[in-house]
Enzyme design. Structure first.
Site, PDB file in Angstrom:
ATOM      1  CB  CYS A 190     -34.153 -35.296  15.769  1.00  0.00           C
ATOM      2  SG  CYS A 190     -32.800 -34.720  14.744  1.00  0.00           S
ATOM      3  CB  CYS A 215     -34.253 -31.873  14.338  1.00  0.00           C
ATOM      4  SG  CYS A 215     -34.163 -33.368  13.342  1.00  0.00           S
TER       5      CYS A 215
END
Length: 99
Positions: free
Chosen positions: A24, A27
């Protein structure tokens, strides 16, 4: 993991949990921000990261649909939750509020 997780979130200190995934992009942006938050709050709070791919049961239990999802636990209860990248100036006052 689950027993340990419940021990951590049931403490008196607020615990910021970052549900993330290694693949991600957002993230990856959140990670250094959380390091900054950790420095700012010191031992007033804990910050832990949970990889949703490795902890699917836990992610499911807390209905994590997207990553990053951030939650603050206080004495085992979710007191705050959001999805998406949050900045240190947003997170630090929240953690201090629950400390």
């Amino acid at each position: 993991m689950n027993g340990k997780f419940s021990d951590i979130i049931n403490g008196d200190k607020p615990v910021l949990v970052d549900f993330y995934a290694t693949w991600c992009g957002p993230c990856k942006h959140q990670a250094p921000i959380l390091e900054e938050v950790a420095k700012e709050v010191g031992d007033q709070a804990r910050i832990i990261k949970i990889d949703v791919d490795k902890n699917q049961a836990l992610s499911s239990a807390y209905q994590v649909k997207g990553v990053p999802t951030l939650m603050i636990f206080k004495q085992g209860k979710v007191v705050w939750r959001t999805s998406g990248v949050k900045q240190a100036y947003e997170l630090v006052p929240l953690l201090r509020q629950y400390a």
